[in-house]
Design an enzyme around this catalytic site. Structure first.
Site, PDB file in Angstrom:
ATOM      1  N   ALA A  76       2.504   5.641  -4.331  1.00  0.00           N
ATOM      2  CA  ALA A  76       3.849   5.105  -4.091  1.00  0.00           C
ATOM      3  C   ALA A  76       4.235   4.076  -5.155  1.00  0.00           C
ATOM      4  CB  ALA A  76       3.937   4.494  -2.698  1.00  0.00           C
ATOM      5  N   THR A  77       3.255   3.387  -5.724  1.00  0.00           N
ATOM      6  CA  THR A  77       3.560   2.417  -6.785  1.00  0.00           C
ATOM      7  C   THR A  77       4.248   3.125  -7.949  1.00  0.00           C
ATOM      8  OG1 THR A  77       1.687   1.019  -6.181  1.00  0.00           O
ATOM      9  CG2 THR A  77       2.553   0.771  -8.413  1.00  0.00           C
ATOM     10  N   ASN A 156       5.582  -3.308   5.096  1.00  0.00           N
ATOM     11  CA  ASN A 156       4.125  -3.185   5.217  1.00  0.00           C
ATOM     12  C   ASN A 156       3.460  -4.404   5.841  1.00  0.00           C
ATOM     13  OD1 ASN A 156       5.223  -3.904   2.523  1.00  0.00           O
ATOM     14  ND2 ASN A 156       3.130  -4.523   2.120  1.00  0.00           N
ATOM     15  N   GLN A 184       4.921   3.355   4.267  1.00  0.00           N
ATOM     16  CA  GLN A 184       4.414   3.042   5.611  1.00  0.00           C
ATOM     17  C   GLN A 184       5.110   3.871   6.691  1.00  0.00           C
ATOM     18  OE1 GLN A 184       1.889   1.093   6.333  1.00  0.00           O
ATOM     19  NE2 GLN A 184       1.591  -0.018   4.416  1.00  0.00           N
ATOM     20  N   SER A 204       3.138   7.929  -0.213  1.00  0.00           N
ATOM     21  CA  SER A 204       1.752   7.704  -0.606  1.00  0.00           C
ATOM     22  C   SER A 204       0.850   8.469   0.354  1.00  0.00           C
ATOM     23  CB  SER A 204       1.431   6.209  -0.540  1.00  0.00           C
ATOM     24  OG  SER A 204       0.057   5.999  -0.818  1.00  0.00           O
ATOM     25  N   ALA A 205      -0.229   9.064  -0.154  1.00  0.00           N
ATOM     26  CA  ALA A 205      -1.129   9.811   0.725  1.00  0.00           C
ATOM     27  C   ALA A 205      -2.022   8.881   1.540  1.00  0.00           C
ATOM     28  CB  ALA A 205      -1.990  10.776  -0.093  1.00  0.00           C
ATOM     29  N   THR A 242      -1.889  16.605 -16.124  1.00  0.00           N
ATOM     30  CA  THR A 242      -2.534  17.687 -15.380  1.00  0.00           C
ATOM     31  C   THR A 242      -2.545  17.354 -13.898  1.00  0.00           C
ATOM     32  OG1 THR A 242      -3.920  18.200 -17.274  1.00  0.00           O
ATOM     33  CG2 THR A 242      -4.672  19.012 -15.123  1.00  0.00           C
ATOM     34  N   CYS A 327      -2.754  -6.993  -2.000  1.00  0.00           N
ATOM     35  CA  CYS A 327      -2.682  -7.353  -3.421  1.00  0.00           C
ATOM     36  C   CYS A 327      -2.620  -8.861  -3.605  1.00  0.00           C
ATOM     37  CB  CYS A 327      -1.460  -6.732  -4.064  1.00  0.00           C
ATOM     38  SG  CYS A 327      -0.999  -5.149  -3.379  1.00  0.00           S
TER      39      CYS A 327
HETATM   40  C1  LIG Z   1       0.844   0.793  -0.002  1.00  0.00           C
HETATM   41  C2  LIG Z   1       2.262   0.659  -0.348  1.00  0.00           C
HETATM   42  C3  LIG Z   1       2.738   0.947  -1.645  1.00  0.00           C
HETATM   43  C4  LIG Z   1       1.810   1.336  -2.763  1.00  0.00           C
HETATM   44  O1  LIG Z   1       1.311   2.630  -2.581  1.00  0.00           O
HETATM   45  P1  LIG Z   1       0.120   3.173  -3.508  1.00  0.00           P
HETATM   46  O2  LIG Z   1       0.050   4.626  -3.165  1.00  0.00           O
HETATM   47  O3  LIG Z   1      -1.099   2.399  -3.112  1.00  0.00           O
HETATM   48  O4  LIG Z   1       0.496   2.938  -4.922  1.00  0.00           O
HETATM   49  C5  LIG Z   1       4.084   0.829  -1.890  1.00  0.00           C
HETATM   50  N1  LIG Z   1       4.927   0.450  -0.923  1.00  0.00           N
HETATM   51  C6  LIG Z   1       4.520   0.159   0.322  1.00  0.00           C
HETATM   52  C7  LIG Z   1       5.512  -0.246   1.344  1.00  0.00           C
HETATM   53  C8  LIG Z   1       3.174   0.248   0.647  1.00  0.00           C
HETATM   54  O5  LIG Z   1       2.778  -0.060   1.880  1.00  0.00           O
END
Ligand SMILES: *Cc1c(COP(=O)(O)O)cnc(C)c1O
Length: 385
Positions: A76-77, A156, A184, A204-205, A242, A327
């Site tokens: 997600a980042t 989050n 989330q 994000s997975a 890839t 973080c």
């Molecule tokens: C965990 C999180 C992210 C980051 O996701 P990653 O897949 O770890 O890069 C971004 N936004 C929110 C709201 C999150 O909880």
């Protein structure tokens, strides 16, 4: 001798569901579907491509999108970076103003800062005390040169849920695109791109029982963004590299399970959440941060009067919990999310996020409540002695 702490930090990351791990393992070794999905000249490559496309369909199914609207990223980042920076750069001739909020994830906030350094302008909306953004505040912040609005689905640290329908409608009426960080939210709340006015959605997975290191950006058909990562033109030019077949197959399986088990998962989380809230409310000198609006059941941010969060974390060594976003937990600054919703510094420092998930059990909630009660008693007795 030490045993692993009781895991109550699902909002930081979830364990991989064993059913997901099993699928991933089938996409790694010589006997498995390991080939490069971009290899067009042999059967092994085609099979890998098929696995990638199955994953793409599984992810798009959860959000009611077309598979062609899914762009794989590393998480997600990266999806947030691609949405904000990729969109603003592609539309700079039309306008240079972006609206977001002060309690977004750092992936959005730091992308916004990077854009400011490139000469873009950013407005950071202040949330309400319940952790949500008011549609009126968004309406007032719009300018003729606003081209993008980025607001999260579920916070989050607080678990608060934004009204995506109302917020997106305001952006759309203005002709601005709407990006939503839904890291989330996947599996917790309905995310139907067929009905919601959302142009880009970050996923994000590893917040949904899939592996870390894979995510996706939903990009509504016709939405133009500039790529950030170049080379090879994968993902229709939006994100080269890839494709990691095993990661994608894992995310696909995780999202497929999220769709299948959404109702039972959420019923389970409601039960745990209610039990935890009731237990917290029975303890003296506690409060819940960001309460009072729509909430997911599995993230509860609790404040403890008369103790500091670090001391509490020490006293709760048997529980894996967090004082803020993972973080930032190395710093002693209070959580910017808590101060952002108006929690005073002292109270923010005395707060802890508890989050649970699919594999959490009722007995674990009771065990956590007992640990909290004991820790509070110990800390408060010591202080008054
Ligand atoms: C965990 C999180 C992210 C980051 O996701 P990653 O897949 O770890 O890069 C971004 N936004 C929110 C709201 C999150 O909880």
């Amino acid at each position: 001798m030490s045993t692993m702490p009781l895991y109550l930090d699902y909002a930081a990351t979830t364990p991989v569901d064993p059913r997901v791990a099993e699928v991933m393992a089938r996409h790694l070794t010589l006997e498995g579907t390991f080939a490069n999905p971009a290899s067009r000249s042999h059967m092994s490559g085609w099979l890998a491509e098929q696995a990638v496309e199955t994953g793409r369909r599984q992810v798009s199914d959860l959000i009611g999108a077309d598979p062609r609207e899914i762009v794989w990223t590393s998480g997600a980042t990266e999806a947030d970076n691609l949405a904000l920076i990729g969109y603003m750069r592609a539309h700079r001739a039309r306008g240079r103003h972006l609206i977001t909020s002060s309690i977004e994830h750092k992936a959005v906030l730091d992308s916004a800062t990077a854009l400011e350094q490139e000469g873009f302008e950013v407005t950071y909306l202040a949330p309400r005390a319940n952790g949500t953004i008011s549609p009126e505040a968004l309406q007032e912040a719009l300018r003729p040169e606003t081209v993008l609005v980025s607001l999260m689905a579920v916070n989050n640290e607080l678990g608060s849920i934004n009204d995506l329908q109302a917020l997106g409608a305001i952006a759309a009426a203005h002709g601005a695109a709407f990006h939503v960080d839904a890291a989330q939210a996947a599996g917790r709340i309905a995310l139907d791109m067929g009905t919601l006015p959302i142009d880009m959605l970050s996923l994000s997975a590893h917040k949904a029982y899939g592996p870390k290191g894979i995510g996706a950006l939903y990009v509504r058909r016709g939405t133009r963004i500039e790529a950030l990562i170049h080379g090879g033109g994968h993902e229709r030019g939006m994100r080269s590299g890839t494709l990691p077949t095993h990661q994608i197959a894992g995310m696909g399986q995780a999202f497929s399970l999220a769709l299948e088990e959404q109702v039972s998962d959420n019923a389970h989380l409601e039960q745990l959440g209610q039990r935890f809230r009731d237990g917290i409310q029975r303890l003296e000198g506690t409060w819940i941060n960001g309460d009072g609006g729509a909430q997911v059941p599995n993230i509860i941010n609790v404040g403890f009067e008369g103790v500091d969060g670090e001391g509490m974390i020490m006293a709760l060594r048997g529980l894996a919990v967090s004082t803020g976003s993972a973080c930032n937990s190395a710093s002693v600054d209070p959580s910017y999310v808590l101060t952002g919703i108006g929690v005073p510094r002292e109270k923010a420092l005395a707060s802890i996020r508890f989050s649970f998930g699919r594999f959490s059990q009722v007995e674990e909630i009771d065990q956590a409540l007992e640990s909290i009660s004991n820790a509070l008693e110990g800390l408060r007795t010591r202080q008054s002695a």
